[in-house]
Design a protein around this motif. Structure first.
Motif, short mmCIF file in Angstrom:
data_model
loop_
_atom_site.label_atom_id
_atom_site.label_comp_id
_atom_site.label_asym_id
_atom_site.label_seq_id
_atom_site.Cartn_x
_atom_site.Cartn_y
_atom_site.Cartn_z
N GLU A 106 0.83 -1.20 0.00
CA GLU A 106 0.00 0.00 0.00
C GLU A 106 0.86 1.26 0.00
N TRP A 107 0.41 2.26 -0.74
CA TRP A 107 1.03 3.58 -0.76
C TRP A 107 0.09 4.56 -0.07
N TRP A 108 0.63 5.35 0.83
CA TRP A 108 -0.16 6.36 1.53
C TRP A 108 0.58 7.69 1.47
N TYR A 109 -0.14 8.79 1.22
CA TYR A 109 0.50 10.10 1.36
C TYR A 109 -0.46 11.09 1.98
N LEU A 110 0.12 12.01 2.73
CA LEU A 110 -0.62 13.07 3.41
C LEU A 110 -0.56 14.31 2.53
N ARG A 111 -1.69 14.75 2.02
CA ARG A 111 -1.71 15.88 1.11
C ARG A 111 -1.34 17.17 1.83
N SER A 112 -0.24 17.79 1.40
CA SER A 112 0.17 19.06 2.01
C SER A 112 -0.77 20.18 1.62
N SER A 113 -1.52 20.01 0.53
CA SER A 113 -2.42 21.06 0.04
C SER A 113 -3.63 21.26 0.93
N ASP A 114 -4.16 20.17 1.55
CA ASP A 114 -5.38 20.33 2.34
C ASP A 114 -5.42 19.45 3.60
N GLY A 115 -4.34 18.69 3.87
CA GLY A 115 -4.29 17.89 5.08
C GLY A 115 -4.98 16.55 4.98
N GLY A 116 -5.63 16.25 3.84
CA GLY A 116 -6.24 14.94 3.66
C GLY A 116 -5.20 13.90 3.28
N ASN A 117 -5.64 12.68 3.05
CA ASN A 117 -4.68 11.64 2.65
C ASN A 117 -5.26 10.78 1.53
N ASN A 118 -4.38 10.22 0.77
CA ASN A 118 -4.73 9.32 -0.32
C ASN A 118 -3.99 8.00 -0.13
N ALA A 119 -4.57 6.93 -0.66
CA ALA A 119 -3.94 5.61 -0.54
C ALA A 119 -4.27 4.78 -1.77
N ALA A 120 -3.38 3.85 -2.07
CA ALA A 120 -3.59 2.93 -3.18
C ALA A 120 -2.85 1.63 -2.90
N GLN A 121 -3.44 0.52 -3.27
CA GLN A 121 -2.75 -0.76 -3.19
C GLN A 121 -2.20 -1.04 -4.58
N PHE A 122 -0.85 -1.15 -4.65
CA PHE A 122 -0.22 -1.20 -5.96
C PHE A 122 1.13 -1.89 -5.85
N GLY A 123 1.24 -3.09 -6.41
CA GLY A 123 2.49 -3.83 -6.39
C GLY A 123 2.48 -4.96 -5.39
N SER A 124 3.68 -5.38 -5.00
CA SER A 124 3.84 -6.43 -3.99
C SER A 124 4.97 -6.04 -3.05
N GLY A 125 5.09 -6.77 -1.98
CA GLY A 125 6.06 -6.42 -0.95
C GLY A 125 7.51 -6.54 -1.39
N THR A 126 7.78 -7.30 -2.44
CA THR A 126 9.15 -7.48 -2.91
C THR A 126 9.53 -6.52 -4.04
N ASP A 127 8.59 -5.70 -4.50
CA ASP A 127 8.88 -4.72 -5.55
C ASP A 127 9.69 -3.56 -4.98
N MET A 128 10.37 -2.84 -5.85
CA MET A 128 11.20 -1.70 -5.44
C MET A 128 10.50 -0.39 -5.78
N MET A 129 10.46 0.53 -4.84
CA MET A 129 9.84 1.84 -5.07
C MET A 129 10.64 2.64 -6.09
N VAL A 130 9.94 3.16 -7.13
CA VAL A 130 10.57 4.06 -8.11
C VAL A 130 9.61 5.21 -8.42
N PRO A 131 9.14 5.96 -7.41
CA PRO A 131 8.19 7.03 -7.67
C PRO A 131 8.81 8.12 -8.54
N GLY A 132 7.96 8.84 -9.27
CA GLY A 132 8.42 9.94 -10.11
C GLY A 132 7.25 10.49 -10.91
#
Length: 361
Positions: A106-132
């Protein structure tokens, strides 16, 4: 290695391409070598240079006091945010506190724009993070690289649809960045077995092949010459060396830090150019080399067990020293415009997304 800092500059002007890549073998010419003054450790006002890269001990130089204000640093110019802030998932030119939860992927982030948060289930535990920002909309996308298959998967920030493509093979290290300067993250891998980079340019879908590095090196991509393009660069753990292949200024090499440090690249001085540095988990200290004059500064922020996650969280164009504390799931960010901000966010086992490209021991 504590406090050791050496620097070599290899000027690209007049050198053949083979000389540029000489660090992994072959011959080269040393055009200029520099040892910079200034800097030190947070426990004292002086520093001592013991030796230079590839040379025996040539003497000792002492001096160059630096200033620590209340445990933090002062000064540094500010620049206007350019809309391409790293780890900015909501498009407000501020990095967002964000985590990856390996168990359920799961990916979670806290929105700095309004204080809310977003989440998504994407990938598996052995995958490597490459955000961009793979789509170029000014917002970072969740993305992962699958080491077993060499596949990339990107979750579009625009509509939460995803796409995938193969690029790389087992044994490669993913090293994405905007290498062509079009505002989009390019898929790239570093192949340690032969010290070669493969870069898939988003601007024309052509592949650049660059020989730079050797087995055991780790990629540390950033824009080290402020030309709007990320540069091929590596950290060599065996020698504690940073090798930066700057596209407009040639190759520069730093020897900086020691075993157990966690290396990063971020713009702490606000000049548009990434500075190299490291976080020392054993003492909770940060050490940064200024890109503009090659002096360095140090300051305490954090403690043993913390995970560094530097980024521009207040949107003023300078990176903020930030740590995620796994023991309490709390973030501490020393923001240059707001002071220290404490944010509870995360759970046991989470990894900070802004630490995805921080190198570990």
């Amino acid at each position: 290695m504590r406090g050791l800092y050496s620097i070599f500059v290899f000027l690209a002007v007049g050198l053949s391409s083979s000389a540029v890549f000489a660090q992994s073998g072959g011959s080269f010419n040393i055009t200029k070598s520099v040892v910079a003054s200034g800097g030190g450790e947070s426990t004292g006002g002086t520093y001592s240079i013991k030796s230079t890269i590839g040379q025996p001990l040539t003497g000792s130089s002492q001096g160059g006091a630096f200033k620590v204000d209340s445990g933090f640093w002062a000064g540094g110019a500010q620049v206007t945010p350019n809309g391409h802030t790293k780890y900015d998932f909501d498009g407000d030119s501020k990095a967002d506190v964000s985590i990856f939860r390996p168990g359920p992927a799961e990916w979670w982030y806290l929105r700095s724009s309004d204080g809310g948060n977003n989440a998504a289930q994407f990938g598996s535990g052995t995958d490597m993070m490459v955000p961009g920002d793979f789509t170029g909309d000014g917002k970072w996308d969740f993305a992962f690289w699958r080491p077993t298959t060499g596949e990339w998967f990107v979750l579009r920030s625009e509509d939460s649809s995803f796409f995938g493509f193969p690029f790389g093979t087992s044994g490669d290290i993913p090293a994405p960045g905007d290498f062509d300067g079009d505002g989009k993250t390019d898929a790239a891998v570093f192949r340690p077995s032969n010290g070669v980079w493969f870069i898939l340019r988003s601007s024309d879908q052509n592949v650049d092949v660059v020989a730079f590095g050797s087995n055991g090196d780790k990629p540390l991509v950033a824009d080290y010459d402020n030309d709007g393009k990320d540069d091929v660069a590596i950290y060599r753990p065996s020698d504690h060396q940073y090798w930066l292949n700057r596209s407009t200024q040639g190759v520069i090499v730093y020897e900086f830090g020691g075993s157990g440090d966690r290396q990063f690249a971020a713009d702490f001085t606000g000049d548009g150019t990434a500075d190299i540095g490291f976080f020392r988990p054993s003492t909770g200290e940060w050490f940064v080399i200024r890109s503009d004059n090659q002096t360095f500064f140090a300051f305490p922020f954090g403690s043993s067990g913390d995970l560094p996650a530097p980024a521009d969280y207040d949107g003023d164009g300078t990176a903020d020293a930030t740590i995620f504390r796994p023991s309490t799931n709390v973030w501490f960010s020393n923001q240059s415009s707001s002071g220290v901000v404490v944010t509870p966010f995360g759970a046991a086992g989470d990894l900070p997304v802004p630490g995805a490209y921080v190198l570990g021991p």
